[in-house]
Design a protein around this motif. Structure first.
Motif, PDB file in Angstrom:
ATOM      1  N   LEU A  53       0.987  -1.166  -0.076  1.00 36.76           N
ATOM      2  CA  LEU A  53       0.030  -0.023  -0.138  1.00 36.76           C
ATOM      3  C   LEU A  53       0.856   1.290   0.095  1.00 36.76           C
ATOM      4  O   LEU A  53       1.650   1.206   0.607  1.00 36.76           O
ATOM      5  N   ILE A  54       0.480   2.093  -0.602  1.00 33.36           N
ATOM      6  CA  ILE A  54       0.973   3.648  -0.581  1.00 33.36           C
ATOM      7  C   ILE A  54      -0.025   4.609   0.027  1.00 33.36           C
ATOM      8  O   ILE A  54      -1.195   4.738  -0.508  1.00 33.36           O
ATOM      9  N   VAL A  55       0.208   5.033   0.952  1.00 33.29           N
ATOM     10  CA  VAL A  55      -1.001   5.697   1.904  1.00 33.29           C
ATOM     11  C   VAL A  55      -0.219   7.111   2.113  1.00 33.29           C
ATOM     12  O   VAL A  55       0.705   7.255   2.679  1.00 33.29           O
ATOM     13  N   ASP A  56      -1.428   8.114   1.648  1.00 35.83           N
ATOM     14  CA  ASP A  56      -0.962   9.502   2.148  1.00 35.83           C
ATOM     15  C   ASP A  56      -1.385   9.887   3.591  1.00 35.83           C
ATOM     16  O   ASP A  56      -2.425   9.532   3.991  1.00 35.83           O
ATOM     17  N   VAL A  57      -0.696  10.534   4.314  1.00 34.44           N
ATOM     18  CA  VAL A  57      -0.989  10.879   5.854  1.00 34.44           C
ATOM     19  C   VAL A  57      -1.967  11.725   5.834  1.00 34.44           C
ATOM     20  O   VAL A  57      -2.999  11.597   6.623  1.00 34.44           O
ATOM     21  N   MET A  58      -2.185  13.000   5.146  1.00 42.03           N
ATOM     22  CA  MET A  58      -3.005  14.095   5.286  1.00 42.03           C
ATOM     23  C   MET A  58      -4.290  13.657   4.338  1.00 42.03           C
ATOM     24  O   MET A  58      -4.325  14.123   3.156  1.00 42.03           O
ATOM     25  N   MET A  59      -5.358  12.967   4.934  1.00 36.54           N
ATOM     26  CA  MET A  59      -6.770  12.609   4.106  1.00 36.54           C
ATOM     27  C   MET A  59      -7.561  13.270   4.840  1.00 36.54           C
ATOM     28  O   MET A  59      -7.602  13.108   6.156  1.00 36.54           O
ATOM     29  N   PRO A  60      -8.974  13.619   4.412  1.00 29.05           N
ATOM     30  CA  PRO A  60     -10.165  14.111   5.176  1.00 29.05           C
ATOM     31  C   PRO A  60     -10.829  12.839   5.789  1.00 29.05           C
ATOM     32  O   PRO A  60     -10.495  11.840   5.455  1.00 29.05           O
ATOM     33  N   ASN A  61     -11.675  13.393   6.615  1.00 26.55           N
ATOM     34  CA  ASN A  61     -12.317  12.039   7.542  1.00 26.55           C
ATOM     35  C   ASN A  61     -11.484  11.299   8.346  1.00 26.55           C
ATOM     36  O   ASN A  61     -11.661  11.364   9.821  1.00 26.55           O
ATOM     37  N   GLU A  62     -10.627  10.679   7.832  1.00 23.21           N
ATOM     38  CA  GLU A  62      -9.741   9.688   8.530  1.00 23.21           C
ATOM     39  C   GLU A  62      -8.329  10.027   7.904  1.00 23.21           C
ATOM     40  O   GLU A  62      -8.055   9.666   6.541  1.00 23.21           O
ATOM     41  N   THR A  63      -7.329  10.164   8.883  1.00 18.47           N
ATOM     42  CA  THR A  63      -5.962  10.343   8.156  1.00 18.47           C
ATOM     43  C   THR A  63      -5.370   8.790   7.792  1.00 18.47           C
ATOM     44  O   THR A  63      -5.893   7.958   8.230  1.00 18.47           O
ATOM     45  N   ILE A  65      -2.553   7.584   8.973  1.00 20.37           N
ATOM     46  CA  ILE A  65      -2.261   7.159  10.306  1.00 20.37           C
ATOM     47  C   ILE A  65      -3.396   6.255  10.907  1.00 20.37           C
ATOM     48  O   ILE A  65      -3.107   5.267  11.399  1.00 20.37           O
ATOM     49  N   GLU A  66      -4.606   6.822  11.229  1.00 24.82           N
ATOM     50  CA  GLU A  66      -5.558   6.361  11.464  1.00 24.82           C
ATOM     51  C   GLU A  66      -6.091   5.147  11.093  1.00 24.82           C
ATOM     52  O   GLU A  66      -6.588   3.985  11.492  1.00 24.82           O
ATOM     53  N   PHE A  67      -5.972   5.124   9.404  1.00 23.00           N
ATOM     54  CA  PHE A  67      -6.187   4.097   8.558  1.00 23.00           C
ATOM     55  C   PHE A  67      -5.356   2.756   8.963  1.00 23.00           C
ATOM     56  O   PHE A  67      -5.641   1.706   8.976  1.00 23.00           O
ATOM     57  N   ILE A  92       7.347   9.483  12.296  1.00 28.79           N
ATOM     58  CA  ILE A  92       7.423   8.507  13.624  1.00 28.79           C
ATOM     59  C   ILE A  92       5.922   8.290  13.677  1.00 28.79           C
ATOM     60  O   ILE A  92       5.803   6.942  13.957  1.00 28.79           O
ATOM     61  N   LEU A  93       5.112   8.871  13.855  1.00 29.82           N
ATOM     62  CA  LEU A  93       3.640   8.270  13.817  1.00 29.82           C
ATOM     63  C   LEU A  93       3.235   7.204  12.830  1.00 29.82           C
ATOM     64  O   LEU A  93       2.736   6.232  12.854  1.00 29.82           O
ATOM     65  N   GLY A  94       3.754   7.548  11.541  1.00 33.34           N
ATOM     66  CA  GLY A  94       3.510   6.550  10.454  1.00 33.34           C
ATOM     67  C   GLY A  94       4.235   5.203  10.765  1.00 33.34           C
ATOM     68  O   GLY A  94       3.675   4.215  10.676  1.00 33.34           O
ATOM     69  N   LEU A  95       5.619   4.917  11.214  1.00 34.40           N
ATOM     70  CA  LEU A  95       6.166   4.235  11.612  1.00 34.40           C
ATOM     71  C   LEU A  95       5.466   3.154  12.709  1.00 34.40           C
ATOM     72  O   LEU A  95       5.413   2.089  12.809  1.00 34.40           O
ATOM     73  N   GLU A  96       5.251   4.059  13.778  1.00 36.52           N
ATOM     74  CA  GLU A  96       4.642   3.326  14.882  1.00 36.52           C
ATOM     75  C   GLU A  96       3.153   3.103  14.615  1.00 36.52           C
ATOM     76  O   GLU A  96       2.690   1.879  15.184  1.00 36.52           O
TER      77      GLU A  96
END
Length: 229
Positions: A53-63, A65-67, A92-96
Protein backbone atom coordinates in the motif's frame (compact mmCIF):
# COMPACT_ATOMS: atom_id res chain seq x y z
CA UNK A 1 11.76 -8.84 -11.68
CA UNK A 2 10.08 -7.98 -8.36
CA UNK A 3 7.40 -5.83 -9.96
CA UNK A 4 6.07 -8.52 -12.29
CA UNK A 5 3.45 -9.90 -9.90
CA UNK A 6 2.99 -7.02 -7.47
CA UNK A 7 -0.41 -5.41 -6.99
CA UNK A 8 -0.28 -1.98 -5.33
CA UNK A 9 -3.05 0.13 -3.79
CA UNK A 10 -2.51 3.90 -3.79
CA UNK A 11 -4.61 5.72 -1.15
CA UNK A 12 -4.58 9.51 -1.61
CA UNK A 13 -7.26 12.19 -1.79
CA UNK A 14 -5.30 14.14 -4.44
CA UNK A 15 -6.77 13.02 -7.76
CA UNK A 16 -3.85 14.37 -9.80
CA UNK A 17 -1.26 12.56 -7.69
CA UNK A 18 -3.28 9.33 -7.77
CA UNK A 19 -3.41 9.48 -11.54
CA UNK A 20 0.29 10.28 -11.90
CA UNK A 21 1.33 7.49 -9.53
CA UNK A 22 -0.96 4.97 -11.19
CA UNK A 23 0.42 5.73 -14.64
CA UNK A 24 4.06 5.77 -13.53
CA UNK A 25 3.82 2.55 -11.50
CA UNK A 26 2.00 0.76 -14.31
CA UNK A 27 4.74 1.84 -16.71
CA UNK A 28 7.18 0.19 -14.31
CA UNK A 29 5.35 -3.13 -14.42
CA UNK A 30 3.04 -2.96 -11.40
CA UNK A 31 -0.68 -3.59 -11.29
CA UNK A 32 -2.21 -0.56 -9.57
CA UNK A 33 -5.54 0.23 -7.94
CA UNK A 34 -6.34 3.67 -6.52
CA UNK A 35 -8.58 4.83 -3.66
CA UNK A 36 -9.51 8.38 -2.73
CA UNK A 37 -9.88 7.79 1.01
CA UNK A 38 -9.66 5.22 3.80
CA UNK A 39 -13.22 4.00 3.29
CA UNK A 40 -12.64 3.30 -0.41
CA UNK A 41 -9.36 1.57 0.45
CA UNK A 42 -11.14 -0.81 2.82
CA UNK A 43 -13.54 -1.83 0.06
CA UNK A 44 -10.59 -2.69 -2.19
CA UNK A 45 -8.92 -4.65 0.60
CA UNK A 46 -12.08 -6.73 0.99
CA UNK A 47 -11.95 -7.66 -2.70
CA UNK A 48 -8.26 -8.06 -3.54
CA UNK A 49 -4.96 -9.29 -2.17
CA UNK A 50 -2.41 -6.47 -2.34
CA UNK A 51 1.36 -6.76 -2.14
CA UNK A 52 1.89 -3.18 -0.92
CA UNK A 53 0.00 0.00 0.00
CA UNK A 54 1.02 3.61 -0.60
CA UNK A 55 -0.90 5.78 1.88
CA UNK A 56 -1.01 9.56 2.17
CA UNK A 57 -0.96 10.82 5.76
CA UNK A 58 -3.13 13.90 5.29
CA UNK A 59 -6.57 12.77 4.14
CA UNK A 60 -10.02 14.08 5.12
CA UNK A 61 -12.32 12.24 7.55
CA UNK A 62 -9.69 9.64 8.45
CA UNK A 63 -5.96 10.23 8.22
CA UNK A 64 -3.53 7.74 6.77
CA UNK A 65 -2.16 7.15 10.27
CA UNK A 66 -5.61 6.28 11.64
CA UNK A 67 -6.26 4.05 8.63
CA UNK A 68 -3.02 2.11 9.19
CA UNK A 69 -3.63 1.75 12.92
CA UNK A 70 -6.98 0.07 12.27
CA UNK A 71 -5.64 -1.97 9.35
CA UNK A 72 -2.83 -3.45 11.43
CA UNK A 73 -5.36 -5.10 13.74
CA UNK A 74 -6.15 -7.57 10.94
CA UNK A 75 -3.79 -7.11 8.00
CA UNK A 76 0.02 -6.98 7.75
CA UNK A 77 0.31 -5.93 4.09
CA UNK A 78 3.43 -3.73 3.66
CA UNK A 79 2.82 0.02 3.50
CA UNK A 80 4.68 3.19 2.55
CA UNK A 81 3.33 6.46 3.95
CA UNK A 82 3.59 9.75 2.08
CA UNK A 83 4.21 12.70 4.39
CA UNK A 84 3.88 16.39 3.56
CA UNK A 85 7.18 18.30 3.83
CA UNK A 86 8.75 15.32 5.56
CA UNK A 87 7.38 16.29 8.98
CA UNK A 88 9.27 14.35 11.65
CA UNK A 89 6.16 13.77 13.73
CA UNK A 90 4.27 12.31 10.75
CA UNK A 91 7.16 9.96 9.98
CA UNK A 92 7.34 8.72 13.56
CA UNK A 93 3.57 8.29 13.83
CA UNK A 94 3.50 6.46 10.51
CA UNK A 95 6.17 3.99 11.56
CA UNK A 96 4.50 3.49 14.95
CA UNK A 97 1.20 2.82 13.16
CA UNK A 98 2.82 -0.01 11.20
CA UNK A 99 4.25 1.60 8.07
CA UNK A 100 7.30 -0.12 6.58
CA UNK A 101 8.75 3.06 5.10
CA UNK A 102 7.93 6.72 4.51
CA UNK A 103 8.58 9.21 1.73
CA UNK A 104 8.27 13.00 2.11
CA UNK A 105 6.47 15.07 -0.53
CA UNK A 106 7.53 16.17 -3.05
CA UNK A 107 9.44 13.07 -4.10
CA UNK A 108 11.01 11.55 -7.18
CA UNK A 109 8.82 8.72 -8.58
CA UNK A 110 11.97 6.71 -9.30
CA UNK A 111 12.84 6.77 -5.59
CA UNK A 112 9.38 5.48 -4.76
CA UNK A 113 9.87 2.53 -7.14
CA UNK A 114 13.22 1.74 -5.54
CA UNK A 115 11.66 1.77 -2.08
CA UNK A 116 8.77 -0.43 -3.26
CA UNK A 117 11.13 -3.00 -4.76
CA UNK A 118 13.28 -2.95 -1.63
CA UNK A 119 10.26 -3.81 0.53
CA UNK A 120 8.93 -6.45 -1.86
CA UNK A 121 12.27 -8.23 -1.90
CA UNK A 122 12.07 -8.61 1.88
CA UNK A 123 8.42 -9.62 2.17
CA UNK A 124 6.99 -12.94 0.90
CA UNK A 125 4.51 -12.44 -1.93
CA UNK A 126 0.86 -13.33 -1.52
CA UNK A 127 0.38 -16.90 -2.67
CA UNK A 128 -2.40 -16.65 -5.21
CA UNK A 129 -1.60 -19.86 -7.05
CA UNK A 130 -3.06 -23.30 -6.56
CA UNK A 131 -6.66 -22.14 -6.66
CA UNK A 132 -9.18 -24.39 -8.40
CA UNK A 133 -12.12 -21.97 -8.43
CA UNK A 134 -11.57 -18.29 -9.18
CA UNK A 135 -13.98 -15.52 -8.23
CA UNK A 136 -14.14 -12.10 -9.86
CA UNK A 137 -17.12 -9.84 -9.30
CA UNK A 138 -20.33 -11.70 -10.13
CA UNK A 139 -18.48 -14.52 -11.89
CA UNK A 140 -16.82 -17.79 -10.92
CA UNK A 141 -14.39 -19.73 -13.14
CA UNK A 142 -13.73 -23.41 -12.46
CA UNK A 143 -10.20 -24.24 -13.60
CA UNK A 144 -10.86 -27.99 -13.66
CA UNK A 145 -14.15 -27.89 -15.53
CA UNK A 146 -13.10 -24.89 -17.66
CA UNK A 147 -16.49 -23.31 -16.99
CA UNK A 148 -17.42 -19.72 -16.23
CA UNK A 149 -20.63 -19.05 -14.34
CA UNK A 150 -22.50 -15.96 -13.30
CA UNK A 151 -23.37 -16.27 -9.61
CA UNK A 152 -27.09 -15.87 -10.32
CA UNK A 153 -27.57 -16.33 -14.07
CA UNK A 154 -25.61 -19.54 -14.47
CA UNK A 155 -23.30 -20.73 -17.24
CA UNK A 156 -21.65 -18.06 -19.40
CA UNK A 157 -21.08 -19.00 -23.03
CA UNK A 158 -17.44 -18.64 -24.01
CA UNK A 159 -15.46 -19.60 -27.07
CA UNK A 160 -12.63 -22.15 -26.70
CA UNK A 161 -10.07 -19.34 -27.06
CA UNK A 162 -11.74 -17.21 -24.36
CA UNK A 163 -11.84 -20.22 -22.04
CA UNK A 164 -8.17 -20.92 -22.70
CA UNK A 165 -7.21 -17.32 -21.93
CA UNK A 166 -9.02 -17.45 -18.58
CA UNK A 167 -7.37 -20.78 -17.80
CA UNK A 168 -3.88 -19.50 -18.58
CA UNK A 169 -4.27 -16.28 -16.62
CA UNK A 170 -6.17 -18.00 -13.81
CA UNK A 171 -3.55 -20.67 -13.21
CA UNK A 172 -1.01 -17.89 -12.66
CA UNK A 173 -3.32 -15.46 -10.93
CA UNK A 174 -1.67 -12.03 -10.69
CA UNK A 175 1.11 -12.85 -13.15
CA UNK A 176 1.60 -10.75 -16.27
CA UNK A 177 1.51 -12.44 -19.70
CA UNK A 178 2.64 -10.56 -22.76
CA UNK A 179 0.43 -10.55 -25.86
CA UNK A 180 3.16 -12.46 -27.69
CA UNK A 181 3.39 -15.11 -24.98
CA UNK A 182 -0.39 -15.62 -24.90
CA UNK A 183 -0.49 -15.91 -28.69
CA UNK A 184 2.29 -18.50 -28.54
CA UNK A 185 0.56 -20.52 -25.82
CA UNK A 186 -2.83 -20.43 -27.57
CA UNK A 187 -1.43 -21.33 -30.99
CA UNK A 188 -4.01 -21.93 -33.75
CA UNK A 189 -2.93 -18.89 -35.74
CA UNK A 190 -3.26 -16.42 -32.87
CA UNK A 191 -1.31 -13.15 -33.03
CA UNK A 192 -0.69 -10.30 -30.60
CA UNK A 193 -3.37 -8.30 -32.41
CA UNK A 194 -5.90 -11.13 -32.16
CA UNK A 195 -5.15 -11.38 -28.42
CA UNK A 196 -6.23 -7.75 -27.99
CA UNK A 197 -9.48 -8.53 -29.80
CA UNK A 198 -10.10 -11.60 -27.63
CA UNK A 199 -9.46 -9.58 -24.47
CA UNK A 200 -11.97 -6.94 -25.55
CA UNK A 201 -14.63 -9.61 -26.11
CA UNK A 202 -13.82 -11.38 -22.86
CA UNK A 203 -14.07 -8.17 -20.85
CA UNK A 204 -17.53 -7.54 -22.24
CA UNK A 205 -18.58 -10.88 -20.75
CA UNK A 206 -17.02 -10.68 -17.27
CA UNK A 207 -16.59 -6.96 -16.48
CA UNK A 208 -19.34 -4.57 -15.39
CA UNK A 209 -17.52 -1.80 -17.26
CA UNK A 210 -15.41 -3.32 -20.02
CA UNK A 211 -13.69 0.01 -20.74
CA UNK A 212 -12.53 0.28 -17.12
CA UNK A 213 -11.80 -3.35 -16.19
CA UNK A 214 -11.22 -4.32 -12.56
CA UNK A 215 -10.25 -7.95 -13.04
CA UNK A 216 -8.82 -8.50 -16.51
CA UNK A 217 -6.21 -5.77 -16.42
CA UNK A 218 -3.73 -4.37 -18.91
CA UNK A 219 -0.27 -3.62 -17.53
CA UNK A 220 1.11 -0.97 -19.83
CA UNK A 221 4.08 -2.13 -21.85
CA UNK A 222 3.91 -5.61 -20.26
CA UNK A 223 0.71 -7.43 -21.17
CA UNK A 224 -2.36 -8.78 -19.42
CA UNK A 225 -3.10 -10.19 -15.98
CA UNK A 226 -6.12 -11.54 -14.10
CA UNK A 227 -6.85 -10.25 -10.60
CA UNK A 228 -9.33 -12.33 -8.65
CA UNK A 229 -10.90 -11.98 -5.21
Amino acid sequence: MVADCAHILVVDDDRRLRSLLQRYLQENGFAVSVAQDAESARLFLQQYLFDLLIVDVMMPNETGIEFLQKLRLENDVPAIVLTAMGETEDRILGLEAGADDYLPKPFEPKELVLRINSILRRVPKNDKSGLKVLSFGDYIFDLDKKECRHKTDGLVHMTPVETSILSILGQKNGQIFSREKLAEMLGAGQSPRSIDVQMTRLRKKIEKDSKNPRYLQTVRGKGYMLLTE
